[in-house]
Scaffold this motif. Structure first.
Motif, PDB file in Angstrom:
ATOM      1  N   PHE A  15      -2.138  -5.228  -9.004  1.00  0.00           N
ATOM      2  CA  PHE A  15      -2.540  -3.839  -8.765  1.00  0.00           C
ATOM      3  C   PHE A  15      -3.954  -3.502  -9.249  1.00  0.00           C
ATOM      4  CE2 PHE A  15       2.078  -3.665  -8.544  1.00  0.00           C
ATOM      5  CZ  PHE A  15       2.252  -2.910  -7.387  1.00  0.00           C
ATOM      6  N   ARG A  16      -4.814  -4.486  -9.401  1.00  0.00           N
ATOM      7  CA  ARG A  16      -6.204  -4.192  -9.751  1.00  0.00           C
ATOM      8  C   ARG A  16      -6.818  -3.306  -8.655  1.00  0.00           C
ATOM      9  NH1 ARG A  16      -7.345  -8.780 -11.127  1.00  0.00           N
ATOM     10  NH2 ARG A  16      -7.466  -8.613 -13.392  1.00  0.00           N
ATOM     11  N   GLY A  17      -7.395  -2.185  -9.059  1.00  0.00           N
ATOM     12  CA  GLY A  17      -7.991  -1.258  -8.096  1.00  0.00           C
ATOM     13  C   GLY A  17      -6.991  -0.295  -7.462  1.00  0.00           C
ATOM     14  N   LYS A  18      -5.715  -0.430  -7.823  1.00  0.00           N
ATOM     15  CA  LYS A  18      -4.666   0.420  -7.240  1.00  0.00           C
ATOM     16  C   LYS A  18      -4.005   1.283  -8.319  1.00  0.00           C
ATOM     17  CE  LYS A  18      -3.398  -2.791  -3.500  1.00  0.00           C
ATOM     18  NZ  LYS A  18      -4.397  -3.837  -3.772  1.00  0.00           N
ATOM     19  N   GLU A  57       0.823  -1.211   0.000  1.00  0.00           N
ATOM     20  CA  GLU A  57       0.000   0.000   0.000  1.00  0.00           C
ATOM     21  C   GLU A  57       0.856   1.259   0.000  1.00  0.00           C
ATOM     22  OE1 GLU A  57      -3.251   0.367  -0.319  1.00  0.00           O
ATOM     23  OE2 GLU A  57      -3.559  -1.803  -0.486  1.00  0.00           O
ATOM     24  N   ARG A  58       2.061   1.168   0.555  1.00  0.00           N
ATOM     25  CA  ARG A  58       2.952   2.337   0.626  1.00  0.00           C
ATOM     26  C   ARG A  58       3.888   2.421  -0.565  1.00  0.00           C
ATOM     27  NH1 ARG A  58       4.649   1.387   6.927  1.00  0.00           N
ATOM     28  NH2 ARG A  58       2.700   2.075   7.872  1.00  0.00           N
ATOM     29  N   CYS A  59       3.616   1.600  -1.570  1.00  0.00           N
ATOM     30  CA  CYS A  59       4.498   1.488  -2.734  1.00  0.00           C
ATOM     31  C   CYS A  59       3.700   1.731  -4.019  1.00  0.00           C
ATOM     32  CB  CYS A  59       5.107   0.088  -2.723  1.00  0.00           C
ATOM     33  SG  CYS A  59       6.235  -0.263  -4.040  1.00  0.00           S
ATOM     34  N   THR A  60       4.039   2.792  -4.749  1.00  0.00           N
ATOM     35  CA  THR A  60       3.415   3.057  -6.050  1.00  0.00           C
ATOM     36  C   THR A  60       4.488   2.895  -7.120  1.00  0.00           C
ATOM     37  OG1 THR A  60       1.865   4.655  -5.078  1.00  0.00           O
ATOM     38  CG2 THR A  60       2.154   4.727  -7.478  1.00  0.00           C
ATOM     39  N   PRO A  79      -8.722   6.871 -16.369  1.00  0.00           N
ATOM     40  CA  PRO A  79      -9.775   6.431 -15.441  1.00  0.00           C
ATOM     41  C   PRO A  79      -9.933   7.421 -14.291  1.00  0.00           C
ATOM     42  CG  PRO A  79      -7.774   5.133 -15.151  1.00  0.00           C
ATOM     43  CD  PRO A  79      -7.554   5.995 -16.354  1.00  0.00           C
ATOM     44  N   GLU A  80     -11.043   7.307 -13.592  1.00  0.00           N
ATOM     45  CA  GLU A  80     -11.285   8.176 -12.441  1.00  0.00           C
ATOM     46  C   GLU A  80     -10.163   8.001 -11.408  1.00  0.00           C
ATOM     47  OE1 GLU A  80     -14.844   9.045  -9.172  1.00  0.00           O
ATOM     48  OE2 GLU A  80     -15.050   7.424 -10.629  1.00  0.00           O
ATOM     49  N   LYS A  81      -9.745   9.104 -10.811  1.00  0.00           N
ATOM     50  CA  LYS A  81      -8.676   9.155  -9.798  1.00  0.00           C
ATOM     51  C   LYS A  81      -7.278   8.970 -10.379  1.00  0.00           C
ATOM     52  CE  LYS A  81     -11.571   7.613  -5.940  1.00  0.00           C
ATOM     53  NZ  LYS A  81     -11.731   6.619  -4.845  1.00  0.00           N
ATOM     54  N   ALA A  82      -7.173   8.820 -11.699  1.00  0.00           N
ATOM     55  CA  ALA A  82      -5.855   8.708 -12.322  1.00  0.00           C
ATOM     56  C   ALA A  82      -5.310  10.104 -12.625  1.00  0.00           C
ATOM     57  CB  ALA A  82      -5.940   7.890 -13.604  1.00  0.00           C
ATOM     58  N   PHE A  83      -4.016  10.168 -12.961  1.00  0.00           N
ATOM     59  CA  PHE A  83      -3.369  11.442 -13.251  1.00  0.00           C
ATOM     60  C   PHE A  83      -2.202  11.177 -14.195  1.00  0.00           C
ATOM     61  CE2 PHE A  83      -1.998   9.650  -9.150  1.00  0.00           C
ATOM     62  CZ  PHE A  83      -0.660   9.357  -9.425  1.00  0.00           C
ATOM     63  N   GLY A 133      -9.048  -2.965 -14.718  1.00  0.00           N
ATOM     64  CA  GLY A 133      -9.369  -2.361 -13.429  1.00  0.00           C
ATOM     65  C   GLY A 133      -8.218  -1.700 -12.693  1.00  0.00           C
ATOM     66  N   VAL A 134      -7.105  -1.429 -13.381  1.00  0.00           N
ATOM     67  CA  VAL A 134      -5.959  -0.761 -12.762  1.00  0.00           C
ATOM     68  C   VAL A 134      -6.107   0.757 -12.945  1.00  0.00           C
ATOM     69  CG1 VAL A 134      -3.440  -0.487 -12.782  1.00  0.00           C
ATOM     70  CG2 VAL A 134      -4.459  -2.732 -13.223  1.00  0.00           C
ATOM     71  N   VAL A 135      -5.818   1.507 -11.902  1.00  0.00           N
ATOM     72  CA  VAL A 135      -5.838   2.981 -12.002  1.00  0.00           C
ATOM     73  C   VAL A 135      -4.484   3.390 -12.573  1.00  0.00           C
ATOM     74  CG1 VAL A 135      -6.238   5.147 -10.787  1.00  0.00           C
ATOM     75  CG2 VAL A 135      -7.324   3.056  -9.957  1.00  0.00           C
ATOM     76  N   VAL A 136      -4.397   3.402 -13.893  1.00  0.00           N
ATOM     77  CA  VAL A 136      -3.116   3.620 -14.569  1.00  0.00           C
ATOM     78  C   VAL A 136      -2.882   5.110 -14.806  1.00  0.00           C
ATOM     79  CG1 VAL A 136      -4.113   3.238 -16.878  1.00  0.00           C
ATOM     80  CG2 VAL A 136      -1.656   2.952 -16.510  1.00  0.00           C
ATOM     81  N   CYS A 137      -1.658   5.547 -14.472  1.00  0.00           N
ATOM     82  CA  CYS A 137      -1.283   6.958 -14.567  1.00  0.00           C
ATOM     83  C   CYS A 137      -0.104   7.074 -15.536  1.00  0.00           C
ATOM     84  CB  CYS A 137      -0.911   7.496 -13.190  1.00  0.00           C
ATOM     85  SG  CYS A 137      -2.198   7.239 -11.944  1.00  0.00           S
TER      86      CYS A 137
END
Length: 376
Positions: free
Chosen positions: A73-76, A31-34, A136-140, A109-113
């Motif tokens: 990372f589905r959903g992450k 969770e602390r790793c992107t 996707p929503e919440k992506a940047f 389903g991955v929030v890909v940025c």
């Protein structure tokens, strides 16, 4: 608190295995790793083999990478870069590589940025690909400032012009767009030079309104003899990137500078396995790598040298114990003669231990920093 870790990792079997086992055994660390995934180019013998299996080798390759990432990372959030591919390269269906794999990940389903590369922005095909993408929503988006951009900090008018065009062209919000200061290989750079790059780039991008700055660099050399001079010996290699990040934040405790590195690989290291490679283990410790080097696999014990090297790790003051991470458990098993491991396996073991160690190191440092600030 800026305790999120942004490792730049290749979407290859070793790194994927390391992340998969972090996901299974230590969800808090994950969770602390992107991760900033670099999608390596399909070429050489791998491409030849893929062409024999399919009429769409590139699309199959990208789909496989997307499924491997989505399994973890589905959903992450993940940040994605395709800078190793030629700018104008398209898949068999005519789609640009970046948009193709991003769309595959979105469907899974991955929030890909996606990364926007400073060095690529002036290419028309690249700009148009970025402008046409729907996130996707919440992506940047994430702006990546590489060595070219770092050079352009000496000519800020030119740099600012390109950044402004990115912001307008891609409809970016400076407040919500992270900037990656990618210093790359710092093995030959003095610590003070690395610090000056970070200070200059951070200060300039903050001045342009960007609030979310990540630094990334690598102190692990591109060949083992540069890390450990003598065969069948060991050495500590300073992780300059970590020392600089801690130093910068100690001097600027309210700064929004996040940490990234290249795991246990040098940014320029080859994926090809040399026939006379030296067996090695890169064991991450506080502010350094403890590197244990064997000798050529053509010599005595071949790949089985890993068992002796693992024993050196286990018997050292640095070893965290078999229960610390999946990678540490594998090192223990190897030291007991229960496995040998291939070069790809060792990328996985070393990377898994590295990720767990760095997540903890970041958390511990930022917690101490916050405690000091609270007392001040």
């Amino acid at each position: 608190m800026n305790n999120q870790y942004f490792p730049v990792v290749r979407a290859k079997a070793g790194e994927i295995e390391a992340l998969k086992n972090l996901s299974k055994l230590d969800k808090n660390s994950l969770e602390r790793c992107t991760p900033i995934f670099e999608i390596t180019k399909l070429e050489g013998k791998s491409l030849e083999a893929a062409r024999k299996r399919s009429n769409t080798p590139f699309e199959d390759y990208l789909d496989a990478r997307a499924h491997q990432i989505a399994e973890i990372f589905r959903g992450k959030h993940v940040i994605l870069d395709v800078s190793q591919w030629p700018i104008g390269f398209s898949t068999e269906g005519g789609e640009q590589v970046l948009s193709y794999i991003c769309n595959s990940l979105i469907e899974l389903g991955v929030v890909v940025c996606p990364v926007i590369g400073y060095d690529r922005w002036e290419a028309v095909e690249y700009r148009e690909t970025i402008k046409s993408m729907v996130l996707p929503e919440k992506a940047f988006y994430c702006i990546r400032l590489d060595s070219l951009a770092i050079e352009d900090l000496g000519d800020v008018d030119h740099l600012d012009e390109i950044i402004e065009d990115m912001v307008l062209g891609a409809g970016l919000s400076e407040k919500n767009t992270p900037v990656l200061i990618d210093i790359g290989d710092v093995t030959k750079l003095p610590m003070q030079d690395v610090m000056e790059i970070v200070e200059t780039a951070y200060g300039h991008m903050k001045g342009l309104g960007f609030e979310y700055i990540i630094m990334a660099a690598s102190s692990i050399p591109d060949s083992i003899d540069k890390a450990v001079k003598d065969r069948d010996s060991s050495n500590l290699v300073q992780r300059k990137e970590m020392i600089v990040w801690k130093g910068f934040l100690s001097a600027n405790p309210k700064a929004s500078l996040y940490f990234g590195d290249y795991g246990v690989r040098n940014p320029r290291s080859s994926d090809a396995i040399a026939t006379n490679m030296n067996v090695k283990i890169r064991y991450t410790v506080n502010n350094a790598f403890f590197v244990v080097r064997g000798h050529s696999v053509k010599g005595e014990d071949g790949f089985a040298q890993s068992q002796k090297l693992s024993k050196k790790i286990v018997e050292s003051i640095h070893y965290r114990g078999a229960g610390f991470s999946w990678g540490d458990a594998k090192i223990m098993q190897c030291s007991l003669g229960k496995l040998i491991g291939s070069p790809t396996n060792w990328i996985a073991y070393d990377t898994n231990h590295h990720l767990k160690t760095v997540v903890g190191e970041i958390h511990e440092f930022t917690t101490q920093l916050a405690a000091v600030a609270e007392r001040a």
